[in-house]
Write a protein that holds these residues in place. Structure first.
Motif, PDB file in Angstrom:
ATOM      1  N   ARG A 184       0.594  -4.168 -12.936  1.00  0.00           N
ATOM      2  CA  ARG A 184       1.593  -3.712 -14.083  1.00  0.00           C
ATOM      3  C   ARG A 184       2.412  -5.027 -14.858  1.00  0.00           C
ATOM      4  NH1 ARG A 184       4.569   1.723 -12.438  1.00  0.00           N
ATOM      5  NH2 ARG A 184       4.608   1.720 -14.657  1.00  0.00           N
ATOM      6  N   ILE A 185       2.960  -5.828 -13.883  1.00  0.00           N
ATOM      7  CA  ILE A 185       3.754  -6.947 -14.686  1.00  0.00           C
ATOM      8  C   ILE A 185       2.706  -7.719 -15.312  1.00  0.00           C
ATOM      9  CG2 ILE A 185       4.747  -8.954 -14.005  1.00  0.00           C
ATOM     10  CD1 ILE A 185       5.825  -7.619 -11.730  1.00  0.00           C
ATOM     11  N   LYS A 186       1.586  -7.886 -14.926  1.00  0.00           N
ATOM     12  CA  LYS A 186       0.520  -9.020 -15.621  1.00  0.00           C
ATOM     13  C   LYS A 186       0.140  -8.411 -17.021  1.00  0.00           C
ATOM     14  CE  LYS A 186      -4.008 -10.740 -15.345  1.00  0.00           C
ATOM     15  NZ  LYS A 186      -5.366 -10.289 -14.547  1.00  0.00           N
ATOM     16  N   ASN A 187      -0.034  -6.889 -16.836  1.00  0.00           N
ATOM     17  CA  ASN A 187      -0.517  -6.478 -18.203  1.00  0.00           C
ATOM     18  C   ASN A 187       0.586  -5.763 -18.862  1.00  0.00           C
ATOM     19  OD1 ASN A 187      -3.370  -6.800 -17.692  1.00  0.00           O
ATOM     20  ND2 ASN A 187      -3.244  -5.375 -15.865  1.00  0.00           N
ATOM     21  N   GLY A 188       1.748  -5.903 -18.773  1.00  0.00           N
ATOM     22  CA  GLY A 188       2.816  -5.717 -19.605  1.00  0.00           C
ATOM     23  C   GLY A 188       3.165  -4.216 -19.735  1.00  0.00           C
TER      24      GLY A 188
ATOM     25  N   PRO B 226      -1.793   0.136  16.554  1.00  0.00           N
ATOM     26  CA  PRO B 226      -2.559  -0.552  15.565  1.00  0.00           C
ATOM     27  C   PRO B 226      -3.045   0.039  14.536  1.00  0.00           C
ATOM     28  CG  PRO B 226      -3.553  -1.100  17.804  1.00  0.00           C
ATOM     29  CD  PRO B 226      -2.614   0.378  17.894  1.00  0.00           C
ATOM     30  N   LEU B 227      -3.651   1.391  14.676  1.00  0.00           N
ATOM     31  CA  LEU B 227      -4.107   2.314  13.195  1.00  0.00           C
ATOM     32  C   LEU B 227      -2.777   2.461  12.376  1.00  0.00           C
ATOM     33  CD1 LEU B 227      -6.353   3.711  12.315  1.00  0.00           C
ATOM     34  CD2 LEU B 227      -5.385   5.831  13.511  1.00  0.00           C
ATOM     35  N   ILE B 228      -1.734   2.799  13.166  1.00  0.00           N
ATOM     36  CA  ILE B 228      -0.541   2.945  12.371  1.00  0.00           C
ATOM     37  C   ILE B 228      -0.063   2.003  11.421  1.00  0.00           C
ATOM     38  CG2 ILE B 228       1.817   3.709  12.053  1.00  0.00           C
ATOM     39  CD1 ILE B 228       0.854   5.558  14.476  1.00  0.00           C
ATOM     40  N   ALA B 229      -0.290   0.574  12.098  1.00  0.00           N
ATOM     41  CA  ALA B 229      -0.115  -0.465  11.367  1.00  0.00           C
ATOM     42  C   ALA B 229      -0.816  -0.724  10.489  1.00  0.00           C
ATOM     43  CB  ALA B 229       0.307  -1.699  12.419  1.00  0.00           C
ATOM     44  N   VAL B 230      -2.088  -0.693  10.595  1.00  0.00           N
ATOM     45  CA  VAL B 230      -2.956  -1.203   9.506  1.00  0.00           C
ATOM     46  C   VAL B 230      -2.888  -0.078   8.056  1.00  0.00           C
ATOM     47  CG1 VAL B 230      -5.595  -1.098   9.147  1.00  0.00           C
ATOM     48  CG2 VAL B 230      -4.860  -1.997  11.122  1.00  0.00           C
ATOM     49  N   ILE B 231      -2.753   1.063   8.499  1.00  0.00           N
ATOM     50  CA  ILE B 231      -2.394   2.023   7.266  1.00  0.00           C
ATOM     51  C   ILE B 231      -1.107   1.551   6.581  1.00  0.00           C
ATOM     52  CG2 ILE B 231      -1.830   4.417   6.854  1.00  0.00           C
ATOM     53  CD1 ILE B 231      -3.619   5.227   9.042  1.00  0.00           C
ATOM     54  N   MET B 232      -0.141   1.113   7.202  1.00  0.00           N
ATOM     55  CA  MET B 232       1.174   0.681   6.632  1.00  0.00           C
ATOM     56  C   MET B 232       0.802  -0.498   5.880  1.00  0.00           C
ATOM     57  SD  MET B 232       4.102   1.990   9.122  1.00  0.00           S
ATOM     58  CE  MET B 232       5.236   1.306   7.948  1.00  0.00           C
ATOM     59  N   LEU B 233       0.118  -1.388   6.290  1.00  0.00           N
ATOM     60  CA  LEU B 233      -0.207  -2.657   5.780  1.00  0.00           C
ATOM     61  C   LEU B 233      -1.002  -2.371   4.553  1.00  0.00           C
ATOM     62  CD1 LEU B 233      -0.246  -5.747   6.001  1.00  0.00           C
ATOM     63  CD2 LEU B 233      -2.455  -5.590   7.232  1.00  0.00           C
ATOM     64  N   PHE B 234      -1.985  -1.623   4.542  1.00  0.00           N
ATOM     65  CA  PHE B 234      -3.009  -1.197   3.266  1.00  0.00           C
ATOM     66  C   PHE B 234      -2.009  -0.614   2.181  1.00  0.00           C
ATOM     67  CE2 PHE B 234      -6.931  -1.549   5.893  1.00  0.00           C
ATOM     68  CZ  PHE B 234      -7.462  -2.676   4.821  1.00  0.00           C
ATOM     69  N   ALA B 235      -0.907   0.314   2.775  1.00  0.00           N
ATOM     70  CA  ALA B 235      -0.220   0.898   1.728  1.00  0.00           C
ATOM     71  C   ALA B 235       0.768   0.006   1.125  1.00  0.00           C
ATOM     72  CB  ALA B 235       0.654   2.022   2.395  1.00  0.00           C
ATOM     73  N   VAL B 236       1.563  -0.766   1.597  1.00  0.00           N
ATOM     74  CA  VAL B 236       2.392  -1.929   1.177  1.00  0.00           C
ATOM     75  C   VAL B 236       1.389  -2.827   0.394  1.00  0.00           C
ATOM     76  CG1 VAL B 236       3.843  -3.654   1.861  1.00  0.00           C
ATOM     77  CG2 VAL B 236       4.097  -1.690   3.103  1.00  0.00           C
ATOM     78  N   GLY B 237       0.361  -3.411   0.674  1.00  0.00           N
ATOM     79  CA  GLY B 237      -0.397  -4.338   0.005  1.00  0.00           C
ATOM     80  C   GLY B 237      -1.017  -3.673  -1.216  1.00  0.00           C
ATOM     81  N   GLY B 238      -1.224  -2.318  -1.433  1.00  0.00           N
ATOM     82  CA  GLY B 238      -1.576  -1.614  -2.460  1.00  0.00           C
ATOM     83  C   GLY B 238      -0.408  -1.339  -3.503  1.00  0.00           C
ATOM     84  N   TRP B 239       0.503  -1.262  -3.068  1.00  0.00           N
ATOM     85  CA  TRP B 239       1.884  -1.106  -3.723  1.00  0.00           C
ATOM     86  C   TRP B 239       2.260  -2.598  -4.532  1.00  0.00           C
ATOM     87  CZ3 TRP B 239       6.756  -3.766  -2.793  1.00  0.00           C
ATOM     88  CH2 TRP B 239       7.742  -3.472  -3.846  1.00  0.00           C
ATOM     89  N   VAL B 240       1.983  -3.680  -3.745  1.00  0.00           N
ATOM     90  CA  VAL B 240       2.308  -4.992  -4.254  1.00  0.00           C
ATOM     91  C   VAL B 240       1.189  -5.244  -5.335  1.00  0.00           C
ATOM     92  CG1 VAL B 240       2.093  -7.323  -3.544  1.00  0.00           C
ATOM     93  CG2 VAL B 240       3.466  -5.866  -2.203  1.00  0.00           C
ATOM     94  N   LEU B 241      -0.019  -4.890  -5.155  1.00  0.00           N
ATOM     95  CA  LEU B 241      -1.047  -5.240  -5.868  1.00  0.00           C
ATOM     96  C   LEU B 241      -0.919  -4.495  -7.304  1.00  0.00           C
ATOM     97  CD1 LEU B 241      -3.718  -6.465  -6.566  1.00  0.00           C
ATOM     98  CD2 LEU B 241      -4.757  -4.348  -5.568  1.00  0.00           C
TER      99      LEU B 241
END
Length: 108
Positions: free
Chosen positions: A34-38, A14-29
């Motif tokens: 970057r797209i929004k601001n050009g 569960p700890l590894i899954a949460v860390i990976m979820l935050f990493a992917v979420g941060g990349w998406v954000l």
């Protein structure tokens, strides 16, 4: 596998899954921002993907640069006028009266 090893993996999953979820979420954000601001996006090898340089974008940048220069000039004149108003407000009444009289006599 050893039962103790499996227990450790089961506890850490569960700890590894949460860390990976935050990493992917941060990349998406980050990509969305970057797209929004050009800002250009980077491909797998570092090449720019977006925005592409086309004539419309170049013309838009030129127009925005001209508008920016006009607004800066207008801001400079507003600052000068504000400085004059501040000088009038903060000066004593006698200095203002003398200057107005001097300007009246100079114009006649």
């Amino acid at each position: 596998m050893n039962p103790d090893t499996l227990e450790i993996i089961r506890m850490l999953f569960p700890l590894i899954a949460v860390i990976m979820l935050f990493a992917v979420g941060g990349w998406v954000l980050t990509t969305w921002m970057r797209i929004k601001n050009g800002y250009p996006l980077d491909g797998a090898w570092g090449q720019a993907i977006y925005p592409r340089k086309d004539e419309e974008s170049v013309e838009r940048i030129k127009l925005l640069s001209q508008e920016n220069a006009q607004l800066r000039a207008e801001l400079g004149s507003v600052k000068d006028r504000l400085a004059n108003v501040e000088r009038i407000v903060t000066d004593g009444g006698t200095l203002l009266s003398h200057e107005i009289d001097r300007l009246r006599t100079a114009s006649n």
